[in-house]
Design a protein around this motif. Structure first.
Motif, PDB file in Angstrom:
ATOM      1  N   THR A 200       1.152  -1.217   0.153  1.00 53.44           N
ATOM      2  CA  THR A 200      -0.648  -0.050  -0.243  1.00 53.44           C
ATOM      3  C   THR A 200       0.711   1.283   0.019  1.00 53.44           C
ATOM      4  O   THR A 200       2.532   0.790  -0.196  1.00 53.44           O
ATOM      5  CB  THR A 200      -1.119  -0.128   0.997  1.00 53.44           C
ATOM      6  N   ASP A 201       0.075   2.252   0.382  1.00 52.80           N
ATOM      7  CA  ASP A 201       0.941   4.239  -0.145  1.00 52.80           C
ATOM      8  C   ASP A 201       2.468   3.726   0.999  1.00 52.80           C
ATOM      9  O   ASP A 201       3.000   4.222   1.190  1.00 52.80           O
ATOM     10  CB  ASP A 201       0.719   5.277   0.237  1.00 52.80           C
ATOM     11  N   HIS A 202       1.659   2.842   2.387  1.00 56.45           N
ATOM     12  CA  HIS A 202       2.884   3.190   3.481  1.00 56.45           C
ATOM     13  C   HIS A 202       3.150   1.803   4.455  1.00 56.45           C
ATOM     14  O   HIS A 202       3.864   1.557   5.282  1.00 56.45           O
ATOM     15  CB  HIS A 202       2.081   4.195   4.874  1.00 56.45           C
ATOM     16  N   GLU A 203       3.004   0.291   3.606  1.00 58.29           N
ATOM     17  CA  GLU A 203       3.373  -0.605   4.417  1.00 58.29           C
ATOM     18  C   GLU A 203       2.993  -1.721   3.253  1.00 58.29           C
ATOM     19  O   GLU A 203       2.308  -1.600   2.345  1.00 58.29           O
ATOM     20  CB  GLU A 203       2.518  -0.519   5.708  1.00 58.29           C
ATOM     21  N   HIS A 204       3.533  -3.143   3.876  1.00 58.88           N
ATOM     22  CA  HIS A 204       3.292  -4.498   2.776  1.00 58.88           C
ATOM     23  C   HIS A 204       2.809  -5.060   3.599  1.00 58.88           C
ATOM     24  O   HIS A 204       1.872  -4.424   4.559  1.00 58.88           O
ATOM     25  CB  HIS A 204       3.970  -4.944   3.113  1.00 58.88           C
ATOM     26  N   ALA A 205       0.767  -5.239   2.922  1.00 59.98           N
ATOM     27  CA  ALA A 205      -0.184  -6.235   3.512  1.00 59.98           C
ATOM     28  C   ALA A 205      -0.117  -6.841   2.697  1.00 59.98           C
ATOM     29  O   ALA A 205       0.191  -7.781   1.858  1.00 59.98           O
ATOM     30  CB  ALA A 205      -1.806  -4.795   3.227  1.00 59.98           C
ATOM     31  N   GLU A 206      -0.846  -8.294   2.692  1.00 61.47           N
ATOM     32  CA  GLU A 206      -1.650  -8.980   2.616  1.00 61.47           C
ATOM     33  C   GLU A 206      -2.743  -9.876   2.189  1.00 61.47           C
ATOM     34  O   GLU A 206      -3.637  -9.798   3.858  1.00 61.47           O
ATOM     35  CB  GLU A 206      -0.557 -10.790   2.562  1.00 61.47           C
ATOM     36  N   ASP A 207      -3.820  -9.968   2.006  1.00 61.12           N
ATOM     37  CA  ASP A 207      -5.619 -10.245   1.812  1.00 61.12           C
ATOM     38  C   ASP A 207      -4.480 -12.044   1.873  1.00 61.12           C
ATOM     39  O   ASP A 207      -4.781 -12.843   1.488  1.00 61.12           O
ATOM     40  CB  ASP A 207      -5.906 -10.359   0.561  1.00 61.12           C
ATOM     41  N   VAL A 208      -5.819 -12.284   3.792  1.00 58.97           N
ATOM     42  CA  VAL A 208      -6.342 -13.287   3.685  1.00 58.97           C
ATOM     43  C   VAL A 208      -7.428 -13.999   3.472  1.00 58.97           C
ATOM     44  O   VAL A 208      -8.047 -13.258   4.916  1.00 58.97           O
ATOM     45  CB  VAL A 208      -5.293 -14.360   5.405  1.00 58.97           C
ATOM     46  N   ALA A 209      -7.871 -15.221   3.311  1.00 55.23           N
ATOM     47  CA  ALA A 209      -9.615 -16.054   3.491  1.00 55.23           C
ATOM     48  C   ALA A 209      -8.935 -17.080   4.646  1.00 55.23           C
ATOM     49  O   ALA A 209      -8.123 -18.086   4.275  1.00 55.23           O
ATOM     50  CB  ALA A 209      -9.468 -16.293   2.003  1.00 55.23           C
ATOM     51  N   LEU A 210     -10.026 -16.652   5.226  1.00 55.08           N
ATOM     52  CA  LEU A 210     -10.708 -16.903   6.392  1.00 55.08           C
ATOM     53  C   LEU A 210     -11.459 -18.660   6.215  1.00 55.08           C
ATOM     54  O   LEU A 210     -12.933 -18.100   5.500  1.00 55.08           O
ATOM     55  CB  LEU A 210     -10.426 -17.240   8.281  1.00 55.08           C
ATOM     56  N   VAL A 211     -11.852 -20.070   5.697  1.00 50.98           N
ATOM     57  CA  VAL A 211     -13.034 -21.078   5.712  1.00 50.98           C
ATOM     58  C   VAL A 211     -13.362 -21.865   7.090  1.00 50.98           C
ATOM     59  O   VAL A 211     -12.001 -22.146   7.553  1.00 50.98           O
ATOM     60  CB  VAL A 211     -13.062 -21.667   4.892  1.00 50.98           C
ATOM     61  N   GLY A 212     -14.343 -21.523   7.565  1.00 51.70           N
ATOM     62  CA  GLY A 212     -14.919 -22.257   8.849  1.00 51.70           C
ATOM     63  C   GLY A 212     -15.497 -23.516   8.481  1.00 51.70           C
ATOM     64  O   GLY A 212     -16.812 -22.993   7.608  1.00 51.70           O
ATOM     65  N   THR A 213     -15.340 -24.749   8.539  1.00 44.15           N
ATOM     66  CA  THR A 213     -16.266 -25.672   8.190  1.00 44.15           C
ATOM     67  C   THR A 213     -16.940 -26.564   9.018  1.00 44.15           C
ATOM     68  O   THR A 213     -15.869 -26.437  10.300  1.00 44.15           O
ATOM     69  CB  THR A 213     -15.322 -26.149   6.972  1.00 44.15           C
ATOM     70  N   ASP A 214     -18.049 -27.410   8.999  1.00 44.52           N
ATOM     71  CA  ASP A 214     -18.429 -27.853  10.001  1.00 44.52           C
ATOM     72  C   ASP A 214     -17.740 -29.468  10.076  1.00 44.52           C
ATOM     73  O   ASP A 214     -17.040 -29.811   9.252  1.00 44.52           O
ATOM     74  CB  ASP A 214     -19.728 -27.672  10.470  1.00 44.52           C
ATOM     75  N   ALA A 215     -18.147 -30.383  10.808  1.00 42.33           N
ATOM     76  CA  ALA A 215     -17.985 -31.715  11.328  1.00 42.33           C
ATOM     77  C   ALA A 215     -17.918 -32.213   9.478  1.00 42.33           C
ATOM     78  O   ALA A 215     -17.419 -33.529   9.432  1.00 42.33           O
ATOM     79  CB  ALA A 215     -18.127 -33.060  11.986  1.00 42.33           C
ATOM     80  N   PHE A 216     -18.528 -31.727   9.044  1.00 48.10           N
ATOM     81  CA  PHE A 216     -19.040 -32.688   8.182  1.00 48.10           C
ATOM     82  C   PHE A 216     -18.599 -32.061   6.263  1.00 48.10           C
ATOM     83  O   PHE A 216     -18.951 -32.551   5.862  1.00 48.10           O
ATOM     84  CB  PHE A 216     -20.639 -32.885   8.058  1.00 48.10           C
ATOM     85  N   GLY A 217     -17.778 -30.639   7.182  1.00 47.48           N
ATOM     86  CA  GLY A 217     -17.177 -30.632   6.180  1.00 47.48           C
ATOM     87  C   GLY A 217     -18.010 -29.240   5.274  1.00 47.48           C
ATOM     88  O   GLY A 217     -17.535 -28.660   4.091  1.00 47.48           O
ATOM     89  N   SER A 218     -18.871 -29.084   5.419  1.00 43.06           N
ATOM     90  CA  SER A 218     -20.175 -28.046   4.917  1.00 43.06           C
ATOM     91  C   SER A 218     -19.385 -26.492   5.026  1.00 43.06           C
ATOM     92  O   SER A 218     -18.488 -25.957   6.627  1.00 43.06           O
ATOM     93  CB  SER A 218     -21.860 -28.016   5.449  1.00 43.06           C
ATOM     94  N   VAL A 219     -19.101 -25.736   4.536  1.00 50.25           N
ATOM     95  CA  VAL A 219     -18.470 -24.358   4.961  1.00 50.25           C
ATOM     96  C   VAL A 219     -19.539 -23.371   5.655  1.00 50.25           C
ATOM     97  O   VAL A 219     -20.774 -23.560   5.669  1.00 50.25           O
ATOM     98  CB  VAL A 219     -18.837 -23.171   3.799  1.00 50.25           C
ATOM     99  N   VAL A 220     -19.427 -22.953   6.899  1.00 49.70           N
ATOM    100  CA  VAL A 220     -20.558 -22.110   7.791  1.00 49.70           C
ATOM    101  C   VAL A 220     -19.827 -20.912   8.096  1.00 49.70           C
ATOM    102  O   VAL A 220     -20.931 -20.265   8.126  1.00 49.70           O
ATOM    103  CB  VAL A 220     -20.490 -22.909   9.097  1.00 49.70           C
ATOM    104  N   ALA A 221     -18.877 -20.803   7.540  1.00 50.62           N
ATOM    105  CA  ALA A 221     -17.826 -19.140   7.456  1.00 50.62           C
ATOM    106  C   ALA A 221     -17.555 -18.862   6.773  1.00 50.62           C
ATOM    107  O   ALA A 221     -16.354 -19.809   6.539  1.00 50.62           O
ATOM    108  CB  ALA A 221     -18.238 -18.658   8.972  1.00 50.62           C
ATOM    109  N   ARG A 222     -16.774 -17.828   6.108  1.00 53.28           N
ATOM    110  CA  ARG A 222     -16.065 -17.059   5.600  1.00 53.28           C
ATOM    111  C   ARG A 222     -15.375 -16.031   6.087  1.00 53.28           C
ATOM    112  O   ARG A 222     -16.558 -15.357   6.596  1.00 53.28           O
ATOM    113  CB  ARG A 222     -16.276 -16.789   3.615  1.00 53.28           C
TER     114      ARG A 222
END
Length: 171
Positions: free
Chosen positions: A140-162
């Motif tokens: 950015t103008d003043h610092e290095h940054a990174e965008d990270v995706a977090l994915v939460g899944t339940d016990a069956f592997g279904s996505v519950v949150a991003r």
């Protein structure tokens, strides 16, 4: 939870801003966006809240955090359906878990933005499993940054949150 800089002034964090915003509503939040704009001037922050509801039954709430000179330091946006039973919504604990996952993965002072979306999770028992993927790194103008995706899944592997987290990183 707050952190302090060299001048021992409390600075807002993702967790402290969510705590302040979540006490202001009884809706089921299924979307949240927390953004940091600039370090605050002075010791205290004040809040400015805007709430909008529509005929579809959704409520949007924006909580702006202003420093002592009136600059917008950070903003929390929440959106979700109105909770008609008067109780706290189901989305709040899952967002709390997601924010704890962010706090465990990143230096909390380096988090610049967190965007969260919750999916249907009525069958969720226990804590979700979280995975992280770096999407991009940039300067950015003043610092290095990174965008990270977090994915939460339940016990069956279904996505519950991003979540999409922008964090400052060493060059």
């Amino acid at each position: 939870m707050t952190i302090t800089d060299g001048d021992v002034r409390p600075l807002p964090t993702v967790l402290s801003l969510w705590g302040a915003a979540s006490r202001l509503h009884d809706e089921r939040a299924d979307e949240a966006d927390i953004v940091f704009f600039t370090p605050p001037t002075g010791d205290a922050l004040t809040c400015r809240t805007r709430t909008r509801s529509d005929e579809s039954g959704r409520v949007d709430r924006t909580v702006g955090h202003l420093d002592t000179v009136g600059r917008l330091v950070a903003e929390v946006f929440l959106s979700g359906p109105v909770c008609t039973d008067g109780g706290r919504g189901e989305g709040v604990p899952l967002i709390g878990e997601l924010l704890r996952s962010v706090a465990e993965r990143f230096e909390i002072a380096d988090v610049r933005r967190v965007r969260m979306r919750l999916h249907e999770h009525s069958a969720l028992t226990g804590s979700p499993n979280w995975s992280a993927t770096v999407l991009q790194r940039y300067r950015t103008d003043h610092e290095h940054a990174e965008d990270v995706a977090l994915v939460g899944t339940d016990a069956f592997g279904s996505v519950v949150a991003r979540a999409w987290v922008t964090v400052a990183v060493e060059s």
